[in-house]
Design a protein around this motif. Structure first.
Motif, PDB file in Angstrom:
ATOM      1  N   GLY A  24     -10.766  -3.794   8.147  1.00 15.47           N
ATOM      2  CA  GLY A  24      -9.914  -4.571   7.254  1.00 15.47           C
ATOM      3  C   GLY A  24      -8.610  -4.917   7.943  1.00 15.47           C
ATOM      4  N   PHE A  78     -19.090  -1.343  17.473  1.00 11.86           N
ATOM      5  CA  PHE A  78     -18.894  -2.420  16.512  1.00 11.86           C
ATOM      6  C   PHE A  78     -18.994  -3.810  17.149  1.00 11.86           C
ATOM      7  CE2 PHE A  78     -16.888   1.429  14.901  1.00 11.86           C
ATOM      8  CZ  PHE A  78     -17.644   1.585  13.748  1.00 11.86           C
ATOM      9  N   LEU A  87      -8.453  -7.885  -1.316  1.00 15.65           N
ATOM     10  CA  LEU A  87      -8.043  -6.762  -2.170  1.00 15.65           C
ATOM     11  C   LEU A  87      -6.542  -6.785  -2.434  1.00 15.65           C
ATOM     12  CD1 LEU A  87     -10.339  -4.068  -0.566  1.00 15.65           C
ATOM     13  CD2 LEU A  87     -10.619  -5.147  -2.796  1.00 15.65           C
ATOM     14  N   VAL A 111     -15.308  -7.500   3.061  1.00 13.77           N
ATOM     15  CA  VAL A 111     -14.345  -6.749   2.253  1.00 13.77           C
ATOM     16  C   VAL A 111     -12.933  -6.927   2.851  1.00 13.77           C
ATOM     17  CG1 VAL A 111     -13.687  -4.461   1.380  1.00 13.77           C
ATOM     18  CG2 VAL A 111     -16.115  -5.036   1.678  1.00 13.77           C
ATOM     19  N   ASP A 112     -12.078  -7.554   2.106  1.00 19.67           N
ATOM     20  CA  ASP A 112     -10.656  -7.738   2.386  1.00 19.67           C
ATOM     21  C   ASP A 112     -10.360  -8.698   3.544  1.00 19.67           C
ATOM     22  OD1 ASP A 112      -8.088  -7.310   1.511  1.00 19.67           O
ATOM     23  OD2 ASP A 112      -7.734  -5.603   2.811  1.00 19.67           O
ATOM     24  N   LEU A 170       2.550   1.744  -3.340  1.00 25.37           N
ATOM     25  CA  LEU A 170       1.594   2.162  -4.383  1.00 25.37           C
ATOM     26  C   LEU A 170       1.256   3.646  -4.244  1.00 25.37           C
ATOM     27  CD1 LEU A 170      -0.932  -0.851  -4.482  1.00 25.37           C
ATOM     28  CD2 LEU A 170       0.618  -0.151  -6.313  1.00 25.37           C
ATOM     29  N   ASN A 209     -11.439   0.550   5.141  1.00 30.41           N
ATOM     30  CA  ASN A 209     -12.336  -0.557   4.801  1.00 30.41           C
ATOM     31  C   ASN A 209     -13.769  -0.029   4.672  1.00 30.41           C
ATOM     32  OD1 ASN A 209     -13.863  -3.399   5.817  1.00 30.41           O
ATOM     33  ND2 ASN A 209     -12.008  -3.728   4.634  1.00 30.41           N
ATOM     34  N   PRO A 228      -7.608  -6.189  18.009  1.00 37.51           N
ATOM     35  CA  PRO A 228      -8.545  -6.536  19.079  1.00 37.51           C
ATOM     36  C   PRO A 228      -8.117  -5.915  20.410  1.00 37.51           C
ATOM     37  CG  PRO A 228      -7.114  -8.398  18.569  1.00 37.51           C
ATOM     38  CD  PRO A 228      -6.766  -7.307  17.603  1.00 37.51           C
ATOM     39  N   PRO A 229      -8.973  -5.797  21.408  1.00 37.78           N
ATOM     40  CA  PRO A 229     -10.378  -6.217  21.389  1.00 37.78           C
ATOM     41  C   PRO A 229     -11.254  -5.172  20.698  1.00 37.78           C
ATOM     42  CG  PRO A 229      -9.828  -5.290  23.534  1.00 37.78           C
ATOM     43  CD  PRO A 229      -8.565  -5.268  22.730  1.00 37.78           C
ATOM     44  N   ARG A 281     -14.052  -2.533  19.975  1.00 36.24           N
ATOM     45  CA  ARG A 281     -14.763  -1.563  20.814  1.00 36.24           C
ATOM     46  C   ARG A 281     -16.182  -1.347  20.281  1.00 36.24           C
ATOM     47  NH1 ARG A 281      -9.618   0.763  19.836  1.00 36.24           N
ATOM     48  NH2 ARG A 281     -10.444   2.269  18.349  1.00 36.24           N
ATOM     49  N   ASP A 317       0.829  -1.213   0.000  1.00 37.74           N
ATOM     50  CA  ASP A 317       0.000   0.000   0.000  1.00 37.74           C
ATOM     51  C   ASP A 317       0.857   1.254   0.000  1.00 37.74           C
ATOM     52  OD1 ASP A 317      -2.504  -0.990  -0.019  1.00 37.74           O
ATOM     53  OD2 ASP A 317      -3.129   0.053   1.813  1.00 37.74           O
ATOM     54  N   MET A 355      -9.211   3.235  -3.559  1.00 37.36           N
ATOM     55  CA  MET A 355     -10.479   2.927  -2.880  1.00 37.36           C
ATOM     56  C   MET A 355     -11.627   2.813  -3.894  1.00 37.36           C
ATOM     57  SD  MET A 355     -12.091   4.921   0.329  1.00 37.36           S
ATOM     58  CE  MET A 355     -10.726   4.639   1.424  1.00 37.36           C
TER      59      MET A 355
HETATM   60  N1  LIG Z   1      -4.139  -1.519  -1.536  1.00 40.45           N
HETATM   61  C1  LIG Z   1      -5.187  -1.990  -0.901  1.00 40.45           C
HETATM   62  O1  LIG Z   1      -5.247  -3.181  -0.669  1.00 40.45           O
HETATM   63  C2  LIG Z   1      -6.235  -1.066  -0.494  1.00 40.45           C
HETATM   64  C3  LIG Z   1      -6.953  -1.280   0.681  1.00 40.45           C
HETATM   65  N2  LIG Z   1      -8.004  -0.557   1.040  1.00 40.45           N
HETATM   66  C4  LIG Z   1      -8.760  -0.868   2.238  1.00 40.45           C
HETATM   67  O2  LIG Z   1      -8.198  -0.302   3.377  1.00 40.45           O
HETATM   68  C5  LIG Z   1      -8.295  -1.234   4.462  1.00 40.45           C
HETATM   69  C6  LIG Z   1      -7.383  -0.863   5.569  1.00 40.45           C
HETATM   70  O3  LIG Z   1      -7.787   0.402   5.974  1.00 40.45           O
HETATM   71  P1  LIG Z   1      -7.266   1.121   7.317  1.00 40.45           P
HETATM   72  O4  LIG Z   1      -5.798   0.964   7.391  1.00 40.45           O
HETATM   73  O5  LIG Z   1      -7.851   2.476   7.349  1.00 40.45           O
HETATM   74  O6  LIG Z   1      -7.871   0.241   8.440  1.00 40.45           O
HETATM   75  P2  LIG Z   1      -9.285  -0.430   8.773  1.00 40.45           P
HETATM   76  O7  LIG Z   1      -9.049  -1.911   8.761  1.00 40.45           O
HETATM   77  O8  LIG Z   1     -10.365   0.136   7.938  1.00 40.45           O
HETATM   78  O9  LIG Z   1      -9.516  -0.049  10.289  1.00 40.45           O
HETATM   79  C7  LIG Z   1      -9.007   1.135  10.859  1.00 40.45           C
HETATM   80  C8  LIG Z   1     -10.066   1.809  11.678  1.00 40.45           C
HETATM   81  O10 LIG Z   1     -10.597   0.890  12.615  1.00 40.45           O
HETATM   82  C9  LIG Z   1     -10.475   1.375  13.938  1.00 40.45           C
HETATM   83  N3  LIG Z   1     -10.212   0.237  14.806  1.00 40.45           N
HETATM   84  C10 LIG Z   1      -9.146  -0.613  14.783  1.00 40.45           C
HETATM   85  N4  LIG Z   1      -9.255  -1.565  15.719  1.00 40.45           N
HETATM   86  C11 LIG Z   1     -10.436  -1.292  16.379  1.00 40.45           C
HETATM   87  C12 LIG Z   1     -11.102  -1.917  17.482  1.00 40.45           C
HETATM   88  N5  LIG Z   1     -10.589  -2.974  18.117  1.00 40.45           N
HETATM   89  N6  LIG Z   1     -12.289  -1.413  17.868  1.00 40.45           N
HETATM   90  C13 LIG Z   1     -12.813  -0.318  17.263  1.00 40.45           C
HETATM   91  N7  LIG Z   1     -12.203   0.341  16.235  1.00 40.45           N
HETATM   92  C14 LIG Z   1     -11.020  -0.166  15.797  1.00 40.45           C
HETATM   93  C15 LIG Z   1      -9.363   2.374  13.877  1.00 40.45           C
HETATM   94  O11 LIG Z   1      -9.578   3.326  14.872  1.00 40.45           O
HETATM   95  P3  LIG Z   1      -8.318   3.852  15.786  1.00 40.45           P
HETATM   96  O12 LIG Z   1      -7.817   2.597  16.473  1.00 40.45           O
HETATM   97  O13 LIG Z   1      -7.359   4.389  14.783  1.00 40.45           O
HETATM   98  O14 LIG Z   1      -8.957   4.806  16.678  1.00 40.45           O
HETATM   99  C16 LIG Z   1      -9.537   2.968  12.485  1.00 40.45           C
HETATM  100  O15 LIG Z   1     -10.545   3.983  12.491  1.00 40.45           O
HETATM  101  C17 LIG Z   1      -8.025  -2.538   3.760  1.00 40.45           C
HETATM  102  O16 LIG Z   1      -8.374  -3.655   4.514  1.00 40.45           O
HETATM  103  C18 LIG Z   1      -8.858  -2.361   2.512  1.00 40.45           C
HETATM  104  O17 LIG Z   1     -10.211  -2.688   2.763  1.00 40.45           O
HETATM  105  C19 LIG Z   1      -8.516   0.389   0.023  1.00 40.45           C
HETATM  106  O18 LIG Z   1      -9.367   1.315   0.541  1.00 40.45           O
HETATM  107  C20 LIG Z   1      -7.406   1.078  -0.704  1.00 40.45           C
HETATM  108  C21 LIG Z   1      -6.520   0.086  -1.369  1.00 40.45           C
END
Ligand SMILES: NC(=O)C1=CN([C@@H]2O[C@H](COP(=O)(O)OP(=O)(O)OC[C@H]3O[C@@H](n4cnc5c(N)ncnc54)[C@H](OP(=O)(O)O)[C@@H]3O)[C@@H](O)[C@H]2O)[C@@H](O)CC1
Ligand SMILES: [K+]
Length: 246
Positions: A142, A153, A198, A172-173, A19, A70, A147-148, A150, A16, A32
């Motif tokens: 994604g 969700f 993905l 998704v993913d 890219l 995601n 974990p854990p 929150r 990522d 995205m």
């Molecule tokens: N090239 C590719 O393949 C592309 C991939 N892409 C996509 O991007 C995805 C990855 O996206 P990503 O890095 O933004 O992370 P993602 O998984 O959406 O989660 C982050 C969010 O979750 C939250 N969060 C985390 N843990 C948590 C918990 N326990 N309980 C509650 N909240 C929790 C965290 O919050 P924070 O901990 O930061 O407060 C943050 O807000 C990938 O899987 C694919 O779908 C495409 O869009 C582009 C091209």
């Protein structure tokens, strides 16, 4: 277990980064858009509308979008589904303030008259009924989930686990709540009917149920030499397809 080529979460993050780095220069928005487009195509392939009755065609695709990228894929997917003749409805309980771009994706859904349930929608399950819903798109977390889980969700995923025998889930993913490398690490866990990996499948995809989950790869945005550099062969997408069934 399949012998599918997978890349670790660490490598996926490196892919990522490269890219979207200065040499290649993709923007997150571009990737995205292609990611969400490919998920919409997987929904079409798996749940085609052709030959369906009016009632069947009117069923909702219930897209649940999380706070990160995601979730962004889910918002894009919903817009394409609308263009493809589906009836998406989006539940986006924790809206990202990360960038203006997420607000723009919401404006675009409004433009396409895709309903978005409000942030404090407590009765979201009212919109999700086996007789009214074609499938659920799980775009909650994604590869960056840690974990854990929150709230809100945690409760949402618990409800999805209760429903998943009656309404198919398209993840998704990474299936939400799974560890990207180790797979389902806590109970209850989502068992998707469809997984759309993905760019390249992550190790968790080796834990999908062989006769239950249909596995697609999508996000068709890398050339052969780039795939080879990261240790895998490019996927044999056909024609203009954005997805490939594995
Ligand atoms: N090239 C590719 O393949 C592309 C991939 N892409 C996509 O991007 C995805 C990855 O996206 P990503 O890095 O933004 O992370 P993602 O998984 O959406 O989660 C982050 C969010 O979750 C939250 N969060 C985390 N843990 C948590 C918990 N326990 N309980 C509650 N909240 C929790 C965290 O919050 P924070 O901990 O930061 O407060 C943050 O807000 C990938 O899987 C694919 O779908 C495409 O869009 C582009 C091209
Ligand atoms: K997911």
């Amino acid at each position: 277990m399949s012998a599918l080529k997978v890349v670790s979460s660490k490598l996926a993050a490196e892919i990522d980064k490269e890219l979207m780095g200065p040499q290649i220069g993709f923007t997150l928005q571009q990737l995205m858009e292609l990611a969400g487009f490919s998920v919409a195509q997987a929904v079409c392939r798996q749940f085609p509308l052709s030959g369906k009755t009016e009632t069947e065609r009117g069923k909702h695709v219930f897209v649940i979008a999380g706070p990160g990228n995601n979730g962004g894929d889910g918002l894009v997917c919903a817009r394409h589904l609308k263009l493809f003749g589906y009836n998406p409805i989006v539940y986006y309980p924790k809206r990202s303030e990360r960038t203006e771009f997420y607000k723009q994706l919401v404006h675009q859904l409004n433009f396409f008259k895709v309903p978005i349930l409000s942030q404090d929608e407590e009765n979201w399950l009212e919109y999700l009924k086996p007789e009214k819903t074609l499938c659920i798109v799980d775009a909650i977390f994604g590869f960056s989930f840690k974990p854990p889980m929150r709230e809100p969700f945690k409760s949402i995923v618990e409800e999805l686990c209760k429903l998943q025998d009656r309404i198919p889930i398209v993840s998704v993913d990474v299936p939400t709540g799974w560890d990207v490398d180790k797979g389902p690490i806590s109970q209850p866990s989502i068992n998707p009917a469809v997984l759309v990996s993905l760019t390249v499948p992550k190790p968790c995809s080796n834990h999908i149920r062989e006769n239950f989950t249909t596995h697609y790869v999508g996000g068709r945005f890398i050339p052969r030499d780039f795939a080879n550099k990261y240790g895998f062969e490019p996927f044999g997408y056909e024609s203009t397809d954005q997805i490939l069934k594995l």
